[in-house]
Design a protein around this motif. Structure first.
Motif, short mmCIF file in Angstrom:
data_model
loop_
_atom_site.label_atom_id
_atom_site.label_comp_id
_atom_site.label_asym_id
_atom_site.label_seq_id
_atom_site.Cartn_x
_atom_site.Cartn_y
_atom_site.Cartn_z
N ALA A 1 36.22 -9.08 38.00
CA ALA A 1 35.45 -10.27 38.38
C ALA A 1 33.96 -9.99 38.52
CB ALA A 1 36.00 -10.86 39.68
N VAL A 2 33.44 -9.07 37.70
CA VAL A 2 32.02 -8.72 37.78
C VAL A 2 31.13 -9.70 37.03
CG1 VAL A 2 32.50 -6.28 38.12
CG2 VAL A 2 32.25 -7.19 35.79
N GLY A 3 31.73 -10.64 36.31
CA GLY A 3 30.96 -11.65 35.61
C GLY A 3 30.63 -11.28 34.19
N ASN A 4 30.17 -12.28 33.45
CA ASN A 4 29.78 -12.09 32.05
C ASN A 4 28.50 -12.90 31.83
OD1 ASN A 4 29.60 -11.71 29.33
ND2 ASN A 4 31.64 -12.48 28.83
N PRO A 5 27.36 -12.24 31.70
CA PRO A 5 26.08 -12.96 31.60
C PRO A 5 26.09 -14.01 30.49
CG PRO A 5 25.70 -10.61 31.88
CD PRO A 5 27.17 -10.78 31.66
N GLY A 6 25.66 -15.20 30.85
CA GLY A 6 25.61 -16.29 29.90
C GLY A 6 26.92 -17.01 29.70
N LEU B 1 32.26 -13.04 40.59
CA LEU B 1 33.00 -13.61 41.72
C LEU B 1 33.02 -12.68 42.91
CD1 LEU B 1 36.03 -15.23 39.84
CD2 LEU B 1 33.86 -16.29 40.52
N ILE B 2 32.27 -11.58 42.85
CA ILE B 2 32.21 -10.66 43.97
C ILE B 2 31.50 -11.36 45.13
CG2 ILE B 2 31.50 -8.40 44.77
CD1 ILE B 2 33.55 -8.35 42.51
N GLY B 3 32.20 -11.56 46.21
CA GLY B 3 31.63 -12.25 47.36
C GLY B 3 31.77 -13.76 47.32
N ALA B 4 32.36 -14.30 46.26
CA ALA B 4 32.51 -15.76 46.17
C ALA B 4 33.47 -16.28 47.23
CB ALA B 4 33.00 -16.15 44.78
N GLU C 1 47.19 -16.77 45.54
CA GLU C 1 47.26 -15.35 45.17
C GLU C 1 45.99 -14.91 44.46
OE1 GLU C 1 52.14 -15.21 44.61
OE2 GLU C 1 50.82 -15.37 42.87
N ILE C 2 45.49 -15.73 43.54
CA ILE C 2 44.24 -15.38 42.86
C ILE C 2 43.08 -15.37 43.86
CG2 ILE C 2 42.59 -16.10 41.10
CD1 ILE C 2 44.92 -17.25 39.53
N ALA C 3 43.10 -16.32 44.80
CA ALA C 3 42.06 -16.37 45.83
C ALA C 3 42.10 -15.11 46.71
CB ALA C 3 42.23 -17.62 46.69
N ASP C 4 43.30 -14.65 47.05
CA ASP C 4 43.42 -13.42 47.84
C ASP C 4 42.86 -12.23 47.07
OD1 ASP C 4 44.56 -14.75 49.96
OD2 ASP C 4 46.63 -14.30 49.38
N TYR C 5 43.12 -12.18 45.77
CA TYR C 5 42.61 -11.07 44.98
C TYR C 5 41.08 -11.08 44.92
CZ TYR C 5 41.20 -8.47 40.84
OH TYR C 5 40.56 -7.61 39.98
N VAL C 6 40.50 -12.25 44.67
CA VAL C 6 39.04 -12.34 44.61
C VAL C 6 38.43 -12.01 45.97
CG1 VAL C 6 37.10 -13.92 44.26
CG2 VAL C 6 39.06 -13.98 42.70
N ALA C 7 39.06 -12.49 47.05
CA ALA C 7 38.55 -12.19 48.38
C ALA C 7 38.61 -10.70 48.69
CB ALA C 7 39.32 -12.98 49.43
N SER C 8 39.61 -10.01 48.14
CA SER C 8 39.74 -8.57 48.39
C SER C 8 38.64 -7.76 47.72
CB SER C 8 41.11 -8.09 47.90
OG SER C 8 41.17 -8.10 46.48
N LEU C 9 37.95 -8.36 46.75
CA LEU C 9 36.91 -7.64 46.02
C LEU C 9 35.58 -7.61 46.76
CD1 LEU C 9 37.59 -9.02 42.42
CD2 LEU C 9 38.40 -6.87 43.42
N GLY C 10 35.35 -8.61 47.61
CA GLY C 10 34.05 -8.63 48.29
C GLY C 10 33.93 -9.65 49.39
#
Length: 283
Positions: free
Chosen positions: A69-74, A79-82, A120-129
């Motif tokens: 979830a580090v993003g893709n410019p453009g 999503l780190i910290g989202a 579940e996806i929200a938990d994964y993203v939250a675990s990243l930051g």
């Protein structure tokens, strides 16, 4: 007292005291073990949800948002910290996964994922930051909320984009403020908390949780109000009926003017033969 002392000197009394001590120790140990087991159950369940969310993310989101979830410019942001609240808002409204890359993603139906999969996806993203969590039922409850204060807060902070009638409106660079006629209280709270798309973030320091509940109370109450004036036309303004009458009347007048001024052939003109250019020729 002498008979008690005599009994204590017997070997049986020692064994009984030892047995009693063992029973007490086992009971204390058992209670601690059960407490520790329940404490470990939650992290295990959470780890399972994160693992399941990661699998879903890699299969459905990583193409745009990148591995981890580090993003893709453009293409798509990091999503780190989202936070889980941002994921729940975007996915529960059908905005994500996006069908195409555009200025802004509109609300769609039906939603692709179940609510459990979204969590579940929200938990994964939250675990990243980390990031804002999903609000619970108490946070979005409108019980005891001040609808009048919610109207004032909405007018000062929201109506410029979402319209006083909650119908939304166009913004710059192809973006738009969506209508609020379908948003749930949880989604409204999440939007204020995370600031999706062109919307600013209304953190708890700027708009306290109670004020957020007041705004939600105003929105839900406004949606339930009847239309005493008749046809609302999406509540786009107080003069929608007059606008329709004006445009319709002007259209009728234009058509009548075109009909009156159109070239018409009179009967006497139609009876005369056409000039073929040979009328002056003698035979």
């Amino acid at each position: 007292m002498s008979w008690i002392i005599a009994r204590r000197r017997r070997p049986v009394a020692g064994y009984a005291a030892l047995l009693l001590g063992l029973v007490v120790v086992s009971l204390v140990y058992g209670s601690l073990t059960r407490a520790g087991g329940s404490a470990q159950a939650a992290p295990t369940s959470a780890q399972q949800d994160i693992a399941a969310g990661k699998t879903l993310f890699l299969a459905n989101c990583a193409t745009c948002h990148g591995m981890g979830a580090v993003g893709n410019p453009g293409v798509a942001p990091s999503l780190i910290g989202a936070g889980a609240a941002a994921v729940d808002f975007q996915m529960s409204t059908g905005r994500m996964p996006a069908k195409e890359v555009g200025a802004e993603n509109a609300r769609t139906s039906p939603v692709k994922f179940s609510q459990q999969q979204i969590y579940e996806i929200a938990d994964y993203v939250a675990s990243l930051g980390g990031g804002p969590p999903i609000p619970d039922a108490q946070q979005v409850s409108t019980v005891g909320a001040d609808t009048a204060l919610g109207y004032q807060l909405f007018s000062a902070n929201c109506s410029q984009c979402h319209n006083a009638g909650l119908s939304g409106g166009a913004l710059t660079y192809g973006k738009f403020a969506p209508a609020l006629n379908q948003a749930t209280p949880t989604q409204i709270y999440e939007a204020m908390l995370t600031g999706p798309e062109a919307m600013p973030v209304f953190a708890d320091g700027a708009v306290p949780p109670q004020a957020k509940r007041d705004i939600i109370a105003y929105i839900t109450a406004t949606r339930a109000e009847p239309n005493p004036g008749g046809l609302s036309l999406g509540r786009t303004g107080p003069i929608t009926e007059g606008l329709v009458i004006f445009l319709g009347g002007m259209g009728v007048l234009v058509l009548m003017a075109m009909w009156i001024t159109a070239k018409r052939r009179e009967p006497w003109d139609a009876a005369q033969p056409k000039d073929t250019g040979t009328s002056g020729t003698e035979h």
